[in-house]
Design a protein around this motif. Sequence first.
Motif, short mmCIF file in Angstrom:
data_model
loop_
_atom_site.label_atom_id
_atom_site.label_comp_id
_atom_site.label_asym_id
_atom_site.label_seq_id
_atom_site.Cartn_x
_atom_site.Cartn_y
_atom_site.Cartn_z
N LYS A 441 0.83 -1.20 0.00
CA LYS A 441 0.00 0.00 0.00
C LYS A 441 0.87 1.26 0.00
CE LYS A 441 -3.36 -2.65 2.72
NZ LYS A 441 -4.49 -2.78 1.82
N THR A 442 1.92 1.22 0.80
CA THR A 442 2.83 2.37 0.83
C THR A 442 3.58 2.50 -0.48
OG1 THR A 442 3.08 2.08 3.23
CG2 THR A 442 4.73 3.44 2.12
N MET A 443 3.86 1.38 -1.13
CA MET A 443 4.50 1.42 -2.44
C MET A 443 3.63 2.17 -3.44
SD MET A 443 6.25 -1.83 -4.40
CE MET A 443 4.86 -2.45 -5.38
N PHE A 444 2.32 1.90 -3.40
CA PHE A 444 1.40 2.63 -4.28
C PHE A 444 1.45 4.12 -3.98
CE2 PHE A 444 -2.70 4.70 -4.83
CZ PHE A 444 -2.91 4.51 -6.19
N LEU A 445 1.41 4.48 -2.69
CA LEU A 445 1.44 5.89 -2.30
C LEU A 445 2.71 6.58 -2.80
CD1 LEU A 445 0.15 5.57 1.39
CD2 LEU A 445 -1.08 6.62 -0.51
N ALA A 446 3.85 5.89 -2.62
CA ALA A 446 5.13 6.48 -3.03
C ALA A 446 5.20 6.62 -4.55
CB ALA A 446 6.28 5.62 -2.52
N PHE A 447 4.74 5.63 -5.27
CA PHE A 447 4.78 5.69 -6.74
C PHE A 447 3.86 6.79 -7.25
CE2 PHE A 447 6.01 0.91 -7.34
CZ PHE A 447 7.23 1.18 -6.75
N ARG A 448 2.68 6.90 -6.65
CA ARG A 448 1.75 7.95 -7.09
C ARG A 448 2.34 9.32 -6.82
NH1 ARG A 448 -4.29 8.15 -4.70
NH2 ARG A 448 -3.10 8.60 -2.81
N ALA A 449 2.97 9.48 -5.65
CA ALA A 449 3.59 10.77 -5.32
C ALA A 449 4.74 11.08 -6.28
CB ALA A 449 4.10 10.74 -3.88
N ALA A 450 5.37 10.04 -6.83
CA ALA A 450 6.48 10.24 -7.77
C ALA A 450 5.99 10.49 -9.19
CB ALA A 450 7.40 9.02 -7.75
N GLY A 451 4.65 10.49 -9.38
CA GLY A 451 4.10 10.79 -10.69
C GLY A 451 3.90 9.59 -11.58
N ALA A 452 3.76 8.39 -11.01
CA ALA A 452 3.58 7.18 -11.81
C ALA A 452 2.31 7.27 -12.65
CB ALA A 452 3.54 5.95 -10.91
N LYS A 453 2.41 6.81 -13.89
CA LYS A 453 1.28 6.84 -14.83
C LYS A 453 1.15 5.50 -15.53
CE LYS A 453 1.55 11.83 -15.91
NZ LYS A 453 2.56 12.17 -14.91
N ASP A 454 -0.02 5.27 -16.08
CA ASP A 454 -0.20 4.11 -16.93
C ASP A 454 0.72 4.26 -18.15
OD1 ASP A 454 -1.99 1.69 -17.80
OD2 ASP A 454 -1.95 3.03 -19.53
N TRP A 455 1.24 3.13 -18.64
CA TRP A 455 2.27 3.19 -19.67
C TRP A 455 1.72 3.45 -21.07
CZ3 TRP A 455 4.28 -2.01 -17.38
CH2 TRP A 455 4.84 -1.76 -16.12
N ARG A 456 0.42 3.41 -21.24
CA ARG A 456 -0.16 3.69 -22.56
C ARG A 456 -1.05 4.93 -22.54
NH1 ARG A 456 0.25 -0.56 -26.30
NH2 ARG A 456 1.26 -2.43 -25.45
N SER A 457 -1.97 4.99 -21.58
CA SER A 457 -2.89 6.14 -21.52
C SER A 457 -2.25 7.36 -20.87
CB SER A 457 -4.15 5.76 -20.74
OG SER A 457 -3.84 5.58 -19.36
#
Length: 570
Positions: A441-457
């Motif tokens: 869950k924290t991994m999701f939070l950290a990735f989202r805070a880092a600007g993670a996006k779907d790789w196609r959309s």
Amino acid sequence: MAKAEASVEELVSMIERGELRLPEMQRQYVWRSTRVRDLLDSLYRGYPSGAILLWETDEAVPLQSFAVSQSNNPYQSTRLLLDGQQRLTSLSAVIRGEPVSVRGRRRPIDLLFNLEHPDQLAVVTEVDENGDDAEVDEEGELGGDEADASEDELLTRFNKMTFVVATRKLEQLPQWVKVSEVFKTDSDAPFLKRAGISGFDDPRYEKYSQRLARLRGIRKYVYRMDVLERTLSYDEVTEIFVRVNSLGAKLRSSDLALAQITAKWRHSLQTFLDFQSACAQNGFELDLGLHLKNLMAFATGQSRFLTVGSLTLDVLQQAWKEACEGMEFALNFARSNLGIDSPALLSSPFLLVVLAYIGHRRDYALSTEEAQQLRYWALAANAKGRFSRGSSETILDQDLATIRNGGGVNELIDRLRLQFGRLEITPEELEGRNQRSALFKTMFLAFRAAGAKDWRSHLAIALDHSGSQHRLQFHHIFPKALLRGSYTPREADDIANLAFIGGKTNRAISDKAPVTYLLPLVAQHGAAPFAAQCIPVEEELLALDHYKAFLQERRKRIAAALNAFIHAVA
């Protein structure tokens, strides 16, 4: 106490006509579709299904609504259902073909019956019956992308079962029929015709007809009923309700506490449900028991329900007012300061009770430093799974006692260190963890805070995207099908093999090797979208025989990202 009997059909009719009502002390309808499936299976086989406890009274007692529709009671006296609500609501919904209301939403209970089920009861490992796509499930967990078995393997397992929760694919198969449709008619013709039976000489005709009749026979199943005397008072009946359910351990402590609270504070259930609904509308659909535990924290300074019976009405009402203010602060802090905008991102909702209580004790006036410390404590506690180790209530009460005795956030952090030692997340700590880990869950939070996006959309990852093609799924970077045979399931589900993308992207990748699908994506979009999720894109690490080296490298990057996120200044 009188004894009586009634068939399922009679009890369902009593609910529909409004003759059987629910007292306010009862908990809400909570059964999942799989529980209803198992009930139907037991009744189909003629297994015992317990007794029903009723109270017939002329007293005007506080009521609540069933999860299925009812007419107004045409009689002066009322029959109140004290034990058996989950079973009878489920049966009423299935037999009448009506949806149930669960947490403000109406949903059907769609079950399928297997006309070709084995004659002998088969013990079948639980299978996923929630459809083709798995995202955020009913328990608020982040969902998954790939089935553990192929479609053929799943169908083989389904075919050993008599009842299943409906899926689109199974509904298309002729030997599977909708249970509610069978109950709506006494004619077998539609189901036999759909199964391809055109005449009496078909060897399946008699077998299918007998099985449909046996399914409809569930309506004739007879429940034994214990009926409490009219002379009993509402308070006495509440005490009986609590004792019966305490001895049988059929209800949680919060359900029993609710009965005691509503007996003392009449018509309070709707007050609690209204606040629960308001929290849900703001993205936090929390169990009513959590709100009651928060109430106890504000009334007594601890979370257990042992003393709920001794609390006065004034204390309960004042504590509830303060508890609501505290929870509002906690939800705002979680969303705005932690980035947690859904219960699915909490390793335990108990975290919210601590935030609510410390906000209240600080009169909702935190210094900049204290707010930053509170952010650090909350994220570290969430990542480490503070309330998931040992007795969660004991740990919660330790934190509440720290605050009640004048301690601040520094003392909460000290308790956290006492529990886990080092609070920094290490790569070794990630090894062997999977999607059910608090660290996921924290991994999701950290990735989202880092600007993670779907790789196609290129949509930013989020839990609330609309449409199945954009809805968040977690993706195995090295697909499980590719790893099968070379690595263990535990290694395949390692947290370092998981990333977050949309459903359409996930399905497009399917079982392709990362060296096949990932490198073209890197060439097209650059390395940044993958760096945001700490994914190594070096070609040598994407080879199947270098899988363990890939995991090791990604764990290092994830650990660094988690620590940076938890220590970041809000």
